[in-house]
Design an enzyme around this catalytic site. Sequence first.
Site, PDB file in Angstrom:
ATOM      1  N   GLY A 209       0.825  -1.206   0.000  1.00 14.66           N
ATOM      2  CA  GLY A 209       0.000   0.000   0.000  1.00 14.66           C
ATOM      3  C   GLY A 209       0.849   1.241   0.000  1.00 14.66           C
ATOM      4  CG  ASN A 210      -0.330   4.661  -1.513  1.00 15.52           C
ATOM      5  OD1 ASN A 210      -1.057   5.424  -0.901  1.00 15.52           O
ATOM      6  ND2 ASN A 210      -0.697   4.066  -2.647  1.00 15.52           N
ATOM      7  NE  ARG A 211       5.273   6.660   4.575  1.00 19.82           N
ATOM      8  CZ  ARG A 211       5.526   6.024   5.710  1.00 19.82           C
ATOM      9  NH1 ARG A 211       4.640   6.023   6.679  1.00 19.82           N
ATOM     10  NH2 ARG A 211       6.659   5.381   5.870  1.00 19.82           N
ATOM     11  CB  SER A 212      -2.732   8.094  -0.283  1.00 17.04           C
ATOM     12  OG  SER A 212      -3.851   8.915  -0.495  1.00 17.04           O
TER      13      SER A 212
END
Length: 427
Positions: A209-212
Amino acid sequence: MRIVLGVGGGIAAYKSASLLRLFTEAGHNVSVIPTEASTKFVGAATWEALSGNRVSGSVFDEVEKVNHVRLGHEADLIVVAPATADLLARAASGQANDLLTNTLLMARGPVLFAPAMHTEMWSHPATRANVDTLRSRGVLVMEPGVGRLTGTDSGAGRLPDPKDIFAAAMAAAAPPQDQAALSGPLHGKTVTVTAGGTREPLDPVRFLGNRSSGKQGAALARAALDAGAQVRFIAAHMDIPAPEGVELTRVETALELREAVHAAAPGSDVLIMAAAVADFRPDTHSDTKIKKRDDGTDPVITLVRNPDILAEAVQRRTAAAGSTAAETGHKPLPALIVGFAAETGDGDADVLDYGRQKLKRKGCDLLVLNRVGSSLVFGQDSTEVTLLSPRDSADTVPLTFTGSKTEVARRIIARVAQELEAALPVR
Ligand SMILES: Cc1cc2nc3c(=O)[nH]c(=O)nc-3n(C[C@H](O)[C@H](O)[C@H](O)COP(=O)(O)O)c2cc1C
């Protein structure tokens, strides 16, 4: 929006900390007013730290500020959660024996009660009459949830889920017919916004995933709604709830987001791609949890490239150009496609150079450039963005906006409305 969050003396008081978080993360300024009884469950320090505002339940603190009058007058919305049987009774009979009940009597905006108590208290004729009285005056009283109560018993009386209270509060605060939106620059237009971060599964429990956080996308959707647009909101993983009033599609992976974008784009006037979409996904994912192997070898994850959804949206529009919607039988594709780039500079080029290269590569009509780093942009409430347009010449100084994500979103949407007006006649 200025919100007063009243907290009554019930076990569920701790759940209001999550509700407070939802309000502050959506950009609202919250003053918490706990009753004296509630501070036996959750102390004022929690409310002060989470709200960033001074907290008192007494009319005799900070008397020079006349809080017993001011807080109710200034509030755009008052939410009481949990609302105890006692608070419902005090509010129904118009008592003013602490700061919260004074504030309720001074309210000018909507008031929402989220009750929590034992089933017997909730169904008692006295409480029923108090709820009826409050509702007859236009006060909103939610139905409590059904389920496990404080002891071993269960029944009606649980505090509604904080996310549901949040949604009810936002709906209560939204004017029934927003006159400003009716005359807004995007009235009659449809805007599709993507938000949040995609998650690419490795197995049933793990993902890349990512930090958005989805905050910027949500703020853009709200700004577009405020400008009068119909909003199609495609939400990948978000840390905050989706805004009220949007047509919501939830997605998880980049491929799902791609499908949702290509379904939503026809008939949209504007497409804003604010989601953080994974560039790569694992080439396979396991249906069962990947386990440590006895032979000591570790799994190797091979990544494959995800499609470039923004570039595809632009290509589809280019391919459709020249034939009218009537000829193709399809709804028109967005006249304005807005990309987002989260870039870091390096030894080869600065952030702006990378942004310009990306704008050229993607072919979109506007690129919103964010400088990212470990503590910049992702999950934060404020941001700095630079708008790049293909019409800028080499020596144009691009527009840069700094501020809360809400404020920046308003300015981006104002620019979108201008660009759309310029783009529409040539469709
Ligand atoms: C452990 C405990 C849990 C309680 N939970 C509730 C509750 O969920 N709902 C309720 O109406 N009262 C509950 N009460 C009773 C209230 O705390 C009491 O009526 C108090 O006077 C409410 O004050 P307030 O309305 O000013 O907050 C509880 C009391 C205790 C000791």
